[in-house]
Design a protein around this motif. Structure first.
Motif, PDB file in Angstrom:
ATOM      1  N   LEU A 170      -3.310 -17.055  14.776  1.00  0.00           N
ATOM      2  CA  LEU A 170      -4.829 -16.852  15.499  1.00  0.00           C
ATOM      3  C   LEU A 170      -5.591 -15.988  14.896  1.00  0.00           C
ATOM      4  O   LEU A 170      -6.797 -15.870  15.094  1.00  0.00           O
ATOM      5  CB  LEU A 170      -3.938 -16.995  16.695  1.00  0.00           C
ATOM      6  CG  LEU A 170      -4.405 -18.115  17.585  1.00  0.00           C
ATOM      7  CD1 LEU A 170      -3.935 -18.087  19.367  1.00  0.00           C
ATOM      8  CD2 LEU A 170      -5.735 -19.029  17.076  1.00  0.00           C
ATOM      9  N   SER A 171      -4.846 -15.291  13.055  1.00  0.00           N
ATOM     10  CA  SER A 171      -6.381 -13.897  12.755  1.00  0.00           C
ATOM     11  C   SER A 171      -6.050 -13.952  12.208  1.00  0.00           C
ATOM     12  O   SER A 171      -5.768 -15.059  11.160  1.00  0.00           O
ATOM     13  CB  SER A 171      -6.408 -13.014  13.903  1.00  0.00           C
ATOM     14  OG  SER A 171      -6.913 -12.274  13.467  1.00  0.00           O
ATOM     15  N   THR A 185      -9.268 -12.644  17.614  1.00  0.00           N
ATOM     16  CA  THR A 185      -9.016 -13.195  18.722  1.00  0.00           C
ATOM     17  C   THR A 185      -8.405 -12.280  20.307  1.00  0.00           C
ATOM     18  O   THR A 185      -7.337 -11.501  19.796  1.00  0.00           O
ATOM     19  CB  THR A 185      -7.883 -14.161  18.258  1.00  0.00           C
ATOM     20  OG1 THR A 185      -8.213 -14.636  17.284  1.00  0.00           O
ATOM     21  CG2 THR A 185      -8.174 -15.003  19.550  1.00  0.00           C
ATOM     22  N   ASN A 186      -9.115 -12.744  21.177  1.00  0.00           N
ATOM     23  CA  ASN A 186      -8.441 -12.003  22.591  1.00  0.00           C
ATOM     24  C   ASN A 186      -8.337 -12.867  23.793  1.00  0.00           C
ATOM     25  O   ASN A 186      -7.337 -13.383  23.698  1.00  0.00           O
ATOM     26  CB  ASN A 186     -10.309 -11.237  22.346  1.00  0.00           C
ATOM     27  CG  ASN A 186     -10.645 -10.268  21.233  1.00  0.00           C
ATOM     28  OD1 ASN A 186      -9.607  -9.195  21.329  1.00  0.00           O
ATOM     29  ND2 ASN A 186     -11.257 -10.656  20.883  1.00  0.00           N
ATOM     30  N   VAL A 200     -12.348 -16.167  20.225  1.00  0.00           N
ATOM     31  CA  VAL A 200     -12.118 -16.008  18.160  1.00  0.00           C
ATOM     32  C   VAL A 200     -12.530 -14.874  18.221  1.00  0.00           C
ATOM     33  O   VAL A 200     -14.258 -15.451  17.849  1.00  0.00           O
ATOM     34  CB  VAL A 200     -11.420 -17.242  17.726  1.00  0.00           C
ATOM     35  CG1 VAL A 200     -11.634 -17.276  16.502  1.00  0.00           C
ATOM     36  CG2 VAL A 200     -10.694 -18.649  18.867  1.00  0.00           C
ATOM     37  N   GLY A 221     -16.239 -16.647  14.667  1.00  0.00           N
ATOM     38  CA  GLY A 221     -16.241 -16.636  15.828  1.00  0.00           C
ATOM     39  C   GLY A 221     -16.253 -18.103  16.132  1.00  0.00           C
ATOM     40  O   GLY A 221     -17.298 -18.728  16.323  1.00  0.00           O
TER      41      GLY A 221
END
Length: 882
Positions: A170-171, A185-186, A200, A221
Motif C-alpha cells: 500500500l505504499s 499511507t496512514n 493515502v 495521494g
C-alpha cells in the motif's frame, strides 16, 4: 404450568447473562499524573465544560502515532518510536489500555501486538484492523505497507496468532526505505456503508493487491477503500497531497485535513471528499483548477493528523455533529463547522483543544473521547515522550456499552441502530452483518419516517449489506422517499458485484431532483452501473460559467468552494468510467458540447482524437475551434505509468497537466494536425499555438513559447563559518538558560527582521511566496511552531529536521558531488541548493547516486554571537510569520 414458568425463567436468565459483559475488573489504585492535567489546562485554556485528565504516559505509550477506541472502551494505541523519518525496524507495537470501571484511571494494559510503524488502527467486534510498514528480516529495511487484521477471540487483550493480510503493498518501497513514512499511507476508518476508508499520502502505491487478487496503482495521494474481508478494493478519490486520516459523518460525507507543503503553495487544506472526485495535487491544483474539486479552505501552515466526525447526542450541541481534525504542527484539535452548500459544504474553522503535537482522537460508544499527543517526540520518535488524555463532558452520565457479541436477541441489536451516536450504530451493524440476521427489522427502521436521518441512513446501508442482490427491490422503493433518496441510491450502486441487478430508472429519475445531493448520488451511481447507453443523461448535466481555466502562468482558485462545478465534475468522471467514447464524440456538435469537450481531455483514444479533429473541421465557430485545440493539446501526452521508482518530493513540479509524460499512439497524429493548423494561421493569431505549447508543454519547437517571468534572485554568498565562530551571550549559555531567558524577554520583531538578514537566514529560507523558494519556508513558521519549538530548531538543527529538507548528497555520472537540499523537482530535472544558498540545476539522467543524509544542512551555532535580547527578537520576528 410450573414447568413452563421454569422454562421462561431459564430463558430470562439466559438473555440477561448473554446481554452482559462479565469481564473481571481490578481497579487500579495508581494515580496517573502524566501529563500534569491541571497545569496543561491552565496553560492551554481548555474548554471549561469538558473534563480532561491524563490516562497514560510515555512509560506505556511513547510516540503515539495513531489511536483508536473500541465501542466498549478499550483504547488501542499505535506506538511508533520510528517516527516519520526513522528507518529502523523493531520500534513499534500496539498497546491496549483498559479503564474497567470508568473512573478515568487506566486499570490494566497489554501489548496487543508488535508491528512496525503502526499508522492506522480500527477496532471493531473481536477484530483489530491495522495499517503498518512491513520490513524484510534479512535486510532490516522497509519493504512496503500492509493492511492487516488481528483477532482476539479469547478476549485476553493479546492478538491471537499472526495477522491476516487484507491488502499488500500500500505504499512506495523505495521511498519508505530512503525517507521513512512521512508521505506514506496512514489512517483507516470505517463508514456506516461498511467500507474501510484508507488515507493515502502522496507516495501513492504500485500493484496494491487485495485478497481477491485485485491490483491497483495510484500516482499521488487520495482515499482508497476496501471491504472488511479485504476484497473489492477501489480508489474513492484522488489528487490529495499528504492526508493522515479521514472523518466520516453518518451520511457518508468524508472530510480530510491535508498536511503542509513546506511553503510550496499547498498548505493545509480542509476538503470534502466526493466519490470519484479529483482534487488536483500536484499537476492540476495551480494551473488547471477548472478540472478539480477545490478544497473548502486553505488554512496556511500546519500538519493535519488524526480525524473524527463527532456524532454523539450526549455531548454538548456545540461540540456535536462536527468534523474534529487534529493538527500536529499547530498542536491543536480543530472543529470545522460545516454548512450544506448544494452537494457540498462551506466551513468555519475553530480552535477546540490545544495539545502538544496531537496525533489522533477517537470516542467510544459510552461517549468518552481520548486524544494522543506526540509531545516533542521528534520526527524519528522517542521512548520518553508522548501520552494519552481522556476527555468527557462535565455532566456525562456514563452507561457502559455492552459487548454486542453477547446480545442474544437480534431484535435488540436492531434497536441499537437507533442509538444517538455513530459508534453504537456501527458496532451494532457490524455484528448484525456478521450474523447475517435482522434484515426485516432493519428495513422497518429504514422506512420509519419518524426516526432521525442518521438512524434511517444506518438502516439503509445495513440492509444493503445484509441482503445484497435480494434487497434491490426494497432499496428501489426507498428511492421514492425524498428524505432518504440519496442514501438508497448510494446503497444500490455501492457494490459493483450486484449492480447488474440494479435498474437504471431510479438514477435517471433522480437527475430531476431539486436536491444537488441527490443528483450527485445519481451521477456517481450511473458511473458505477457502467451502462454506456445511459451516457446521454450524464451529458445533459450543464457546465457553469465558473468552468474557466486560469490565465497562462497564473494560479487558479484551488481552495475556494465552488458548488456549481461539482455535478458536471462528477458527470465527467462517470462518462470516463463507463468509457462513453461514442456518445461523447457525437455530442461535440450539440448543445452538450461543453461537457463533452471537458470529458475528452481524459480519453486517450484514437476514436476520440479523430472525433475532435472532425468536429474542428465542421465548425466555423472560432471559440469552439480554440476549445477543441485545447482538448487535443491536453491529449498530446499522457501520464507515464507509475512504478514507484521515482517520487516528486516535497517541492514537485506543479506546472501540469501531467507530471511525467510519455507519448502514445496518437501523439504524432495530434502533432501533425496542430502543426498544419499553425501553418495555415495568420501570423498575428499564432500566439494561440505558443500558448498551447507553453501550457501543455508540447515541445513543438515551431510554435514557440510564452515565457513566464520568474522571481529575481539576488543572492550574495554567505560565510556561515564566520557567523558561527563569533561568540556572544547565546554561544556561551546552555540551551536551558536560553529557553529560560526567552520566557522573560519578549523581543522586538522589527529588530528581529534585521537580525534575520545579518545572520544569513535569507540564503536558505524564503519569507514570501513571491521570493525564490529555497529551504524550509519561513513565511508561515509561526502557525506551525510555537516560540520554544522555533528556538530549539535553530539551536539544535539536527534534532528537528524539517520534513522534506534532509541534506541530500548527489553524485553525477561525471563525478561531481553536490550537497544541499532539493528545492524544485520535475520528472526530468531538479534544483539543489547548497549551504551558501547557490542553486544548481541538474538533469536527473545525469545523476549516478542520490542519498539523503541524517543531518541537517543548517549548521549549529549560527546565533552564537547574539545576545538574549537579539535572539528573542529573531524569534519574535519568526513568530509573526503566519
Amino acid at each position: 404450568m410450573f414447568q413452563k414458568i421454569g422454562i421462561f425463567l431459564l430463558l430470562g436468565l439466559l438473555v440477561v447473562s448473554c446481554g452482559e459483559d462479565k469481564v473481571p475488573c481490578a481497579p487500579s489504585s495508581e494515580v496517573i499524573d502524566y501529563p500534569m492535567a491541571d497545569s496543561l489546562a491552565q496553560a492551554f485554556n481548555w474548554p471549561k465544560d469538558l473534563k480532561i485528565t491524563g490516562f497514560a504516559g510515555p512509560d506505556l505509550t511513547p510516540s503515539p502515532a495513531c489511536m483508536a477506541v473500541a465501542a466498549t472502551g478499550e483504547v488501542f494505541v499505535g506506538v511508533d518510536m520510528m517516527g516519520s523519518l526513522g528507518k529502523d525496524m523493531g520500534k513499534g507495537f500496539i498497546k491496549r489500555l483498559v479503564d474497567c470501571n470508568n473512573d478515568g484511571v487506566m486499570d490494566s494494559h497489554t501489548k496487543f501486538a508488535e508491528v512496525d510503524n503502526p499508522r492506522g488502527i480500527l477496532p471493531i467486534g473481536d477484530q483489530v484492523f491495522v495499517l503498518h510498514t512491513t520490513f524484510t528480516e534479512e535486510t532490516g529495511k522497509a519493504d512496503n505497507m500492509d493492511l492487516i487484521v488481528f483477532e482476539d477471540l479469547d478476549k485476553d487483550g493479546i492478538a491471537d496468532g499472526p495477522a491476516k493480510v487484507l491488502i499488500k503493498n500500500l505504499s512506495n518501497s523505495k521511498y519508505l526505505r530512503e525517507r521513512g513514512t512521512d508521505h506514506a499511507t496512514n489512517g483507516i476508518q470505517m463508514g456506516i456503508d461498511g467500507w474501510i476508508y484508507i488515507a493515502v499520502g502522496d507516495f501513492g502505491f504500485h500493484n496494491a493487491t487485495d485478497r481477491d487478487g485485485t491490483q491497483l496503482t495510484m500516482l499521488g495521494g487520495g482515499v482508497l477503500r476496501v471491504r472488511p474481508d479485504g476484497t473489492e478494493m477501489e480508489v474513492y478519490t484522488h489528487g490529495l497531497r499528504n492526508i493522515y486520516d479521514v472523518a466520516i459523518d453518518p451520511f457518508m460525507n468524508i472530510f480530510t485535513r491535508g498536511n503542509t507543503n513546506d511553503g510550496g503553495g499547498w498548505n493545509v487544506r480542509f476538503s470534502h471528499q466526493m466519490q470519484t472526485g479529483e482534487y488536483g495535487y500536484p499537476m492540476l491544483f495551480k494551473h488547471f483548477t477548472e478540472e478539480i474539486i477545490p478544497a473548502l479552505v486553505d488554512v496556511g501552515g500546519g500538519s493535519g493528523t488524526g480525524a473524527l466526525f463527532m456524532n454523539d447526542d450526549r455531548w454538548p450541541e456545540k461540540y456535536n455533529n462536527v468534523p474534529m481534525m487534529a493538527d500536529w504542527g499547530r498542536s491543536e484539535l480543530y472543529i470545522h463547522r460545516v454548512t450544506e452548500d448544494k452537494a457540498s459544504f462551506t466551513q468555519n474553522e475553530e480552535k477546540f483543544i490545544r495539545l502538544p503535537q496531537i496525533t489522533d482522537l477517537d470516542v467510544d460508544a459510552s461517549g468518552v473521547m481520548y486524544l494522543s499527543a506526540w509531545d516533542g517526540a521528534g520526527y524519528s520518535g522517542s521512548p520518553d515522550k508522548g501520552y494519552i488524555v481522556r476527555v468527557t463532558p462535565e455532566n456525562l452520565e456514563h452507561k457502559p456499552f455492552p459487548n454486542v457479541e453477547n446480545i442474544y436477541w437480534t431484535k435488540s441489536l436492531v434497536n441499537l441502530l437507533k442509538s444517538g451516536n455513530a459508534k453504537s450504530r456501527l458496532s451494532a451493524q457490524y455484528e448484525l452483518i456478521k450474523r447475517g440476521k435482522g434484515a426485516s427489522g432493519v428495513l422497518k427502521l429504514a422506512k420509519d419516517s419518524s426516526l432521525s436521518l442518521e438512524v434511517r441512513s444506518a438502516a439503509i446501508f445495513t440492509y444493503a449489506q445484509l441482503t445484497g442482490a435480494s434487497g434491490v427491490e426494497d432499496l428501489v422503493s426507498l428511492t421514492k422517499d425524498s428524505a432518504v433518496q440519496e442514501f438508497a441510491l448510494r446503497a444500490l450502486a455501492d457494490r459493483k458485484g450486484i449492480v447488474e441487478n440494479v435498474p437504471s430508472e431510479p438514477f435517471i429519475e433522480a437527475l430531476k431532483s431539486d436536491s444537488d445531493r441527490v443528483k450527485a448520488a445519481a451521477i456517481v451511481g450511473l458511473g458505477r452501473l457502467g451502462r454506456k447507453e445511459l451516457a446521454q443523461h450524464l451529458l445533459e448535466v450543464p457546465v457553469p460559467n465558473s468552468f474557466r481555466a486560469p490565465t497562462l502562468g497564473s494560479e487558479g482558485p484551488h481552495a475556494t468552494p465552488n458548488s456549481e462545478i461539482l455535478l458536471p465534475h462528477l458527470a465527467v468522471k462517470a462518462l470516463v468510467a463507463i468509457n462513453a467514447e461514442d456518445a461523447v464524440v457525437e455530442a461535440l456538435n450539440t448543445k452538450n458540447k461543453d461537457l463533452a469537450l471537458w470529458t475528452t481531455r481524459y480519453m486517450h483514444s484514437p476514436k476520440v482524437v479523430d472525433g475532435l479533429i472532425k468536429a474542428y473541421k465542421e465548425t466555423n465557430d472560432e471559440v469552439v475551434k480554440e476549445n477543441i485545440s485545447n482538448s487535443l493539446a491536453r491529449l498530446y501526452h499522457q501520464e507515464a505509468p507509475y512504478d514507484t521508482s521515482w517520487w516528486w518530493s516535497t517541492r514537485p513540479d506543479t506546472h501540469g497537466p501531467y507530471y511525467k509524460t510519455v507519448e502514445w499512439e496518437y501523439t504524432s497524429v495530434i502533432g501533425d494536425f496542430l502543426t498544419k493548423e499553425w501553418e495555415n494561421t495568420a501570423e498575428e493569431k499564432k500566439d494561440l499555438y505558443a500558448e498551447l505549447n507553453s501550457k501543455y508543454r508540447l515541445g513543438i519547437e515551431e510554435f514557440g513559447i510564452l515565457k513566464k517571468r520568474e522571481p529575481k534572485e539576488d543572492m550574495p554568498i554567505v560565510d556561515f563559518d564566520k557567523i558561527k565562530n563569533k561568540k556572544g551571550q547565546v554561544g556561551e549559555a546552555s540551551i536551558e538558560d536560553i529557553m529560560i531567558a526567552l520566557k522573560q524577554i519578549k523581543g522586538d520583531p522589527e529588530s528581529g527582521k534585521k537580525i534575520y538578514a545579518s545572520q544569513g537566514c535569507f540564503a536558505c529560507h524564503s519569507i514570501s511566496t513571491d521570493e525564490v523558494m529555497k529551504g524550509p519556508f519561513m513565511g508561515q513558521i509561526g502557525s506551525i511552531m510555537n516560540r520554544e519549538q522555533i528556538a530549539e530548531s535553530i539551536l539544535k538543527p539536527n534534532a528537528s529536521i524539517s520534513q522534506g529538507f534532509s541534506t541530500v548528497k548527489i553524485e553525477t555520472k561525471g563525478g561531481d558531488i553536490h550537497v544541499g537540499f532539493v528545492t524544485a523537482e520535475s520528472a526530468t530535472d531538479l534544483t539543489i541548493r547548497n549551504i551558501a544558498g547557490i542553486a544548481t540545476d541538474l538533469k536527473k539522467s545525469d545523476i549516478a547516486e542520490r542519498e539523503e543524509l541524517p543531518t541537517s544542512m543548517m549548521p549549529a551555532g549560527l546565533v552564537n554571537s547574539l545576545s538574549y535580547e537579539e535572539f528573542a527578537s529573531l524569534i519574535a520576528f519568526l513568530e509573526q510569520q503566519k
